[in-house]
Write an enzyme that holds these catalytic residues in place. Sequence first.
Site, PDB file in Angstrom:
ATOM      1  N   MET A  74      30.604 -79.175  13.745  1.00  0.00           N
ATOM      2  CA  MET A  74      29.460 -79.029  13.681  1.00  0.00           C
ATOM      3  C   MET A  74      28.624 -80.083  12.970  1.00  0.00           C
ATOM      4  SD  MET A  74      27.481 -75.690  11.749  1.00  0.00           S
ATOM      5  CE  MET A  74      28.436 -76.316  10.025  1.00  0.00           C
ATOM      6  N   ASP A  88      28.137 -85.690  11.789  1.00  0.00           N
ATOM      7  CA  ASP A  88      28.993 -86.564  10.947  1.00  0.00           C
ATOM      8  C   ASP A  88      29.863 -87.422  12.021  1.00  0.00           C
ATOM      9  OD1 ASP A  88      30.233 -88.129   8.735  1.00  0.00           O
ATOM     10  OD2 ASP A  88      31.642 -86.622   8.840  1.00  0.00           O
ATOM     11  N   SER A 112      35.611 -81.752  12.470  1.00  0.00           N
ATOM     12  CA  SER A 112      35.241 -80.816  11.548  1.00  0.00           C
ATOM     13  C   SER A 112      35.893 -79.417  12.197  1.00  0.00           C
ATOM     14  CB  SER A 112      33.860 -80.803  11.500  1.00  0.00           C
ATOM     15  OG  SER A 112      33.434 -79.756  10.266  1.00  0.00           O
ATOM     16  N   THR A 113      34.723 -78.482  12.200  1.00  0.00           N
ATOM     17  CA  THR A 113      34.948 -77.004  12.579  1.00  0.00           C
ATOM     18  C   THR A 113      35.887 -77.079  13.915  1.00  0.00           C
ATOM     19  OG1 THR A 113      33.080 -76.479  12.012  1.00  0.00           O
ATOM     20  CG2 THR A 113      34.109 -74.587  13.259  1.00  0.00           C
ATOM     21  N   HIS A 143      36.928 -82.625   8.019  1.00  0.00           N
ATOM     22  CA  HIS A 143      36.324 -81.787   6.912  1.00  0.00           C
ATOM     23  C   HIS A 143      37.215 -80.459   6.409  1.00  0.00           C
ATOM     24  CE1 HIS A 143      32.490 -83.125   9.039  1.00  0.00           C
ATOM     25  NE2 HIS A 143      32.969 -84.263   8.262  1.00  0.00           N
TER      26      HIS A 143
END
Length: 348
Positions: A283, A286, A164-165, A190
């Site tokens: 973050m 998931d 993600s991030t 993401h």
Amino acid sequence: MSIKVLVVDDSALIREVLVRMLTRDSDIVVVGTAVDPIDAREKIKQLNPDVVTLDIEMPNMNGLAFLEKLMRLRPTPVVMVSTLTRKGANETLLALELGAVDFVAKPSVDLTGGLEAFGAGLRDKIRAAARSDVRGNSARADAPKVAVRTAAAPEGAVIAIGASTGGVEAIRAVLTQMPVDCPPVVIAQHMPAGFTNRFAARLDELCALTVVEAEDRMPLRPGHAYVARGDYHLRVERSSGQLKCRLTHDELESGHRPSADVLFESVAKTVGPMAVGAILTGMGRDGARGLKLMRDAGAYTVGQSQSSALVYGMPRVAFEEGAVVEQAPVEAIAARLANALGKLKSAA
């Protein structure tokens, strides 16, 4: 402690929308706004913000040029505010390569229905940016890479990656080290619709592998990597004796679509002990549940270490829940995956 934010955008309307959305929660304070990079430079010196939101297209200095100078001279967490265009997607990916933590798609004037969702997503990204380690990240860019000569594996093996991030750069770090003899790679990053195609194209330019945005029922081939399309879940399924991509638009999972949990769970069921998996910076949680299913099915799994993760959220949860066999710095993950694949080949 409140998170101090500086909003930089030449549009008075966008500045107003961003300020209104950011100040909905008490833990975020907008300490100032700036109309261009020259104004922003002075405001950053005066106000010392924790996070900066930055537009790309602005007068007096392009946002990318300003970002490059900022990350070199005064590393600060930056969230880009991007347009949903091909040019905007290209420039956003370049901004992430230059050190921006994350991005949001610029709200349109008629976004009334989705404005609350936009605001919630923006605030979450500001919080993640405030916790990110941009100074350490700039130092890690010079970390020595671990050479990977071969990642050959038996037929039917698959590499699964979730992030993600900070994942755009982490995935690039892993994939650029993977040789063309590796098994198919499936990726859940993401990212909203409109950006994943350009992300795949950018990786394809940089990697020895062929990298594409996944399409429904696309066969998985060695030496290829498949990026989940924005706003679609990616699963691996077996049909007619072949491993294939499966794209669906069903409910969000762990708050996301695409979701690493969805991808990892499908790999656990379909590929089992012939898979290897990695969970990278991001973050939230998931991926932890799905990666645990992969490990329980006999797959080798690795998590990005705290010292090398821009945001140590997803890898931390995966580690705490026993989903990873080991943790490793991002520059060593490709070699760990290749080593696990080599063991599969030796055993076959």
